[in-house]
Design an enzyme around this catalytic site. Sequence first.
Site, mmCIF file in Angstrom:
data_model
loop_
_atom_site.group_PDB
_atom_site.id
_atom_site.type_symbol
_atom_site.label_atom_id
_atom_site.label_comp_id
_atom_site.label_asym_id
_atom_site.label_seq_id
_atom_site.Cartn_x
_atom_site.Cartn_y
_atom_site.Cartn_z
ATOM 1 N N GLY A 181 2.917 -4.718 5.338
ATOM 2 C CA GLY A 181 3.184 -3.957 4.131
ATOM 3 C C GLY A 181 4.281 -4.610 3.311
ATOM 4 N N CYS A 182 4.339 -4.283 2.027
ATOM 5 C CA CYS A 182 5.299 -4.928 1.126
ATOM 6 C C CYS A 182 6.744 -4.542 1.463
ATOM 7 C CB CYS A 182 4.959 -4.614 -0.321
ATOM 8 S SG CYS A 182 4.754 -2.854 -0.697
ATOM 9 N N PHE A 183 7.013 -3.234 1.623
ATOM 10 C CA PHE A 183 8.359 -2.816 2.027
ATOM 11 C C PHE A 183 8.714 -3.430 3.382
ATOM 12 C CE2 PHE A 183 8.470 1.225 -0.709
ATOM 13 C CZ PHE A 183 9.511 0.764 -1.496
ATOM 14 N N ALA A 217 9.798 -7.149 3.065
ATOM 15 C CA ALA A 217 11.144 -7.326 2.507
ATOM 16 C C ALA A 217 12.221 -6.913 3.506
ATOM 17 C CB ALA A 217 11.281 -6.527 1.212
#
Length: 327
Positions: free
Chosen positions: A136-138, A141
């Site tokens: 996932g993107c979160f 990061a």
Amino acid sequence: MIEIGIIGGAGYTAGELIRLMIHHPKISIKNIISKSHTGEFIHFVHQDLLGETKIKNIKFIRNLKNEKIDIVFLCSGHGQSIKELKNISENIKVIDLSQDFRIKIQSIFNNRNFVYGLPELQKETIRISNNIANPGCFATAILLAILPLAKNQLLKKNIHISAITGSTGSGRKLSDTNHFSWRNNNISAYKIFTHQHLQEIKQTIHQIQNNFDSKIYFVPYRGNFSRGIITTLYTHSVLSLEKNKEIYEEYYTNHPFVKISDINIDIKQVINTNKCILYLIKEKDQLIVISIIDNLIKGASGQAIQNMNLMFNLDETCGLRLKSIRF
């Protein structure tokens, strides 16, 4: 050439995949499939592709078992990938961009065993895998801000995280919270301490530091911009700032897309790139790590291509040498 199929071809992640792949020297896009936009011209659905590709129409093929495709990218959204896999030959490699197979207990489907596709965590495992669950993107990061600490068994206390994402993180389908009149000049927190990406974050931390038993407090925000994620994380550290920087630099030595900055950072530095840039600060006994990525590229489509490069024994940067749009 690697023959590519994309299922769910109308969404933001598929649009970015196509945009990046048409300039990839080792890829040929064979099929772009969408149930909702069957028969439409590609440049009608993704208007930035006008004049960029010879691919004309989006298709709707129910069964890919007889198609001569090397790898399929699943971009249909959460909960749809299991349905799509039933129609894909087991000889075809798969990269899934949904959350369906990221958690280990859900990572096996029929004869497919999905590997969590964070190259900075397990590059060599990805190289020999046929099925990848794109992070996932979160989670991307946040994990890139945490991995060096976990690798060195340095996570001893609670981790506090806040992160803000652009409107494209909500997908292309219109909703109340990504409508322009709501999002513009606005910001809001959501899914406080309960965001679904916490599962894969915790799973990954325990994979490399299994004695971590503290809490992770994550507050995500919706931002009033289109793309990008900026994350601020802090946790207890007895080490100096200089020593922490050494640990991060050493961890990411052989990972070309993660950079450590000596000065404060901002989202524009990573927009349109597959980079993650980290900035470390030390205040008393707290280590603060700021992390920035483009949610559609390193947080989705770019990372998927990076994984594909590894799976086919290509340079992982192939087709991903992108410069940010700074101004």
